[in-house]
Write an enzyme that holds these catalytic residues in place. Structure first.
Site, short mmCIF file in Angstrom:
data_model
loop_
_atom_site.label_atom_id
_atom_site.label_comp_id
_atom_site.label_asym_id
_atom_site.label_seq_id
_atom_site.Cartn_x
_atom_site.Cartn_y
_atom_site.Cartn_z
N ASN A 208 -44.16 -17.98 -7.80
CA ASN A 208 -42.76 -18.19 -7.43
C ASN A 208 -42.41 -17.31 -6.23
O ASN A 208 -43.27 -16.60 -5.71
CB ASN A 208 -41.85 -17.91 -8.63
N LYS A 341 -33.76 -13.66 -26.68
CA LYS A 341 -34.88 -12.73 -26.47
C LYS A 341 -34.67 -11.41 -27.21
O LYS A 341 -35.62 -10.66 -27.41
CB LYS A 341 -35.09 -12.48 -24.97
O1 PMT Z 1 -38.15 -9.99 -6.22
P1 PMT Z 1 -36.93 -10.41 -5.43
O2 PMT Z 1 -37.28 -11.32 -4.27
O3 PMT Z 1 -36.12 -9.22 -5.01
O4 PMT Z 1 -36.00 -11.28 -6.40
C1 PMT Z 1 -35.42 -10.70 -7.51
C2 PMT Z 1 -35.48 -11.61 -8.74
C3 PMT Z 1 -34.66 -12.86 -8.48
C4 PMT Z 1 -36.92 -12.01 -9.06
C5 PMT Z 1 -34.89 -10.78 -9.94
O5 PMT Z 1 -33.60 -10.37 -9.62
C6 PMT Z 1 -34.90 -11.58 -11.22
O6 PMT Z 1 -34.02 -12.36 -11.52
N1 PMT Z 1 -35.96 -11.38 -12.05
C7 PMT Z 1 -36.22 -12.16 -13.28
C8 PMT Z 1 -36.88 -13.48 -12.92
C9 PMT Z 1 -37.19 -14.32 -14.15
O7 PMT Z 1 -38.33 -14.52 -14.48
O8 PMT Z 1 -36.14 -14.73 -14.82
P2 PMT Z 1 -36.19 -15.66 -16.13
O9 PMT Z 1 -34.78 -16.03 -16.37
O10 PMT Z 1 -37.19 -16.74 -15.95
O11 PMT Z 1 -36.72 -14.70 -17.27
C10 PMT Z 1 -35.84 -13.94 -18.08
C11 PMT Z 1 -36.41 -12.57 -18.37
O12 PMT Z 1 -37.60 -12.69 -19.16
C12 PMT Z 1 -36.81 -11.76 -17.15
O13 PMT Z 1 -36.48 -10.42 -17.43
C13 PMT Z 1 -38.31 -11.95 -17.07
O14 PMT Z 1 -38.95 -10.81 -16.50
C14 PMT Z 1 -38.68 -12.08 -18.54
N2 PMT Z 1 -39.86 -12.92 -18.80
C15 PMT Z 1 -39.87 -14.24 -18.48
C16 PMT Z 1 -40.94 -15.02 -18.83
C17 PMT Z 1 -42.04 -14.43 -19.51
N3 PMT Z 1 -43.10 -15.14 -19.84
N4 PMT Z 1 -42.01 -13.12 -19.81
C18 PMT Z 1 -40.94 -12.37 -19.47
O15 PMT Z 1 -40.93 -11.17 -19.76
#
Ligand code: PMT
Length: 398
Positions: A208, A341
């Site tokens: 991504n 979560k």
């Molecule tokens: O890196 P940059 O370019 O500065 O951009 C920042 C960002 C947009 C990446 C950051 O601000 C952000 O939003 N990070 C989380 C991205 C994400 O994976 O979001 P999600 O909504 O898909 O996941 C929710 C949470 O679960 C997140 O804390 C993620 O780290 C966690 N996760 C998700 C999937 C997985 N298999 N394991 C996880 O731990």
């Protein structure tokens, strides 16, 4: 606070020397005593009179000042401080420090000391990027010298890029962190950052747009408040922060293992953009194009690292913070994600096309907690990080 601490401040000869006047003021406001030392070149940029007036102490300038040798001596002077700070640390000073030269008072003090050293490099961008400077930097870090900055920005020479000295408050924060004086001193915090890459075959992967900017800024802000940070990062496009333990991973499975290995921790902040799925069967050889037939990829679900840690029984960090990257219904989806979560807070941000959240310098976030939702205005990712770090410090009782 730095009450009772003594900083030996070595001022090098660069245009950024003027910032040392403010640095001295900020250190004294926090209760530190400042012993100033100036190189000959520094005197071309600021006067010893201004420095001593602000420090409230005489400026040390000369290695061969026999009176002082009798009274104190450079060995003693180098050891009475809690920390030696070199700011601005010019390319010349870095080279001398890395090479072990001791031709004047400043470099002699640096060679004679058994006290920790922090330096704030400042120089032209090309000088900073020069292989010799980067070699010297690596040597200094290997020798245990802590480094703050340099920052990116417009430079006095008219160029733009890394080389500008860290701002006085950033140097103060680094000093506090080094002396274990910040509100997060003694706290261990895990930060995940950047994207993961899930292989398809030996040459292709699914990933991504995360650059690692937001996660890096968070780690930097936590270190500035004195935290010990384990920084678990995917292949990000920005360099990792300074002063942290960096653990580099590629896949979500690697990231889970690295996070589990880094436990126990007082807090964990999950800013990484983790791939939800991986390819179930990674091809051992490069997949070939077959005329008229498109390949079909079968997916398997990746472990959810945030949920795994948030739902741990024994050994769960006291504070677990997730992020939510959403393209619509940002807050409502983040609230549901927090409940699903089991984390304490979710930092929700909009990553829809055109927001510039992925890879950009700014972010607009909503902090979702058990008490409700706080909407923060759009600001630099570094500012988001500083406010979040402050909140973490309050939550951990710092
Ligand atoms: O890196 P940059 O370019 O500065 O951009 C920042 C960002 C947009 C990446 C950051 O601000 C952000 O939003 N990070 C989380 C991205 C994400 O994976 O979001 P999600 O909504 O898909 O996941 C929710 C949470 O679960 C997140 O804390 C993620 O780290 C966690 N996760 C998700 C999937 C997985 N298999 N394991 C996880 O731990």
């Amino acid at each position: 606070m730095l009450t009772g601490k003594r900083i030996l401040l070595i001022i090098g000869g660069g245009i950024a020397a003027y910032k040392c006047l403010d640095l001295i003021r900020r250190l004294r406001e926090r209760g530190a005593a400042v012993t100033p030392v100036m190189t000959r070149a520094a005197e071309e940029f600021v006067t010893p009179l201004s420095v001593s007036a602000l420090a409230g102490e005489e400026v040390h300038r000369d290695l061969f000042d026999l009176t002082k040798e009798a009274e104190m001596g450079h060995i003693q002077l180098s050891r009475v401080a809690d920390l030696l700070v070199v700011a601005p640390c010019t390319a010349d000073l870095m080279g001398k420090m890395a090479g072990g030269l001791a031709g004047d008072l400043a470099t002699t003090l640096l060679m004679a000391t058994d006290t920790p050293v922090l330096c704030a490099p400042a120089m032209n961008v090309r000088m900073w990027q020069h292989p010799a400077t980067q070699r010297n930097l690596a040597q200094l870090q290997a020798d245990g010298v802590a480094v703050v900055g340099p920052n990116d920005g417009d430079m006095a020479c008219g160029e733009f890029g890394p080389g500008r000295m860290a701002e006085p408050l950033e140097i103060v924060a680094a000093i506090e962190a080094r002396l274990g004086a910040g509100p997060l001193a003694g706290k261990r915090i895990i930060v995940t950052s950047g994207p993961t890459q899930e292989p398809i075959d030996p040459v292709r992967y699914i990933s991504n747009h995360s650059s690692g900017t937001q996660g890096t800024a968070i780690a930097t802000a936590l270190v500035a408040l004195g935290a010990e940070v384990v920084f678990v990062t995917g292949p990000a496009s920005v360099p990792p922060p300074q002063g942290v333990q960096v653990v580099r991973i590629t896949t979500a499975q690697d990231m889970l293992e690295a996070v589990q290995a880094a436990l126990p921790a007082d807090a964990a902040i999950f800013a990484a953009a983790v791939a939800d799925w991986r390819v179930a069967q990674v091809a051992e050889s490069k997949m070939k194009k077959t005329r008229g037939a498109l390949p079909t990829l079968e997916f398997a679900e990746n472990p959810d690292i945030l949920a795994t840690v948030a739902q741990m029984g024994d050994g769960r960090p006291g504070l677990v913070v997730g992020f939510a990257a959403e393209t619509d219904e940002v807050v409502a989806n983040a609230q549901a994600k927090r409940a699903r979560k089991g984390c304490d807070w979710i930092v929700a941000n909009d990553v829809a096309t055109g927001t510039g959240t992925f890879g950009g310098a700014d972010n607009t976030v909503h902090i979702v907690t058990g008490d409700g939702v706080e909407d923060w205005p759009r600001m630099a990712k570094a500012q988001v990080a500083e406010r979040l770090a402050q909140r973490v410090a309050e939550a951990l009782g710092g």
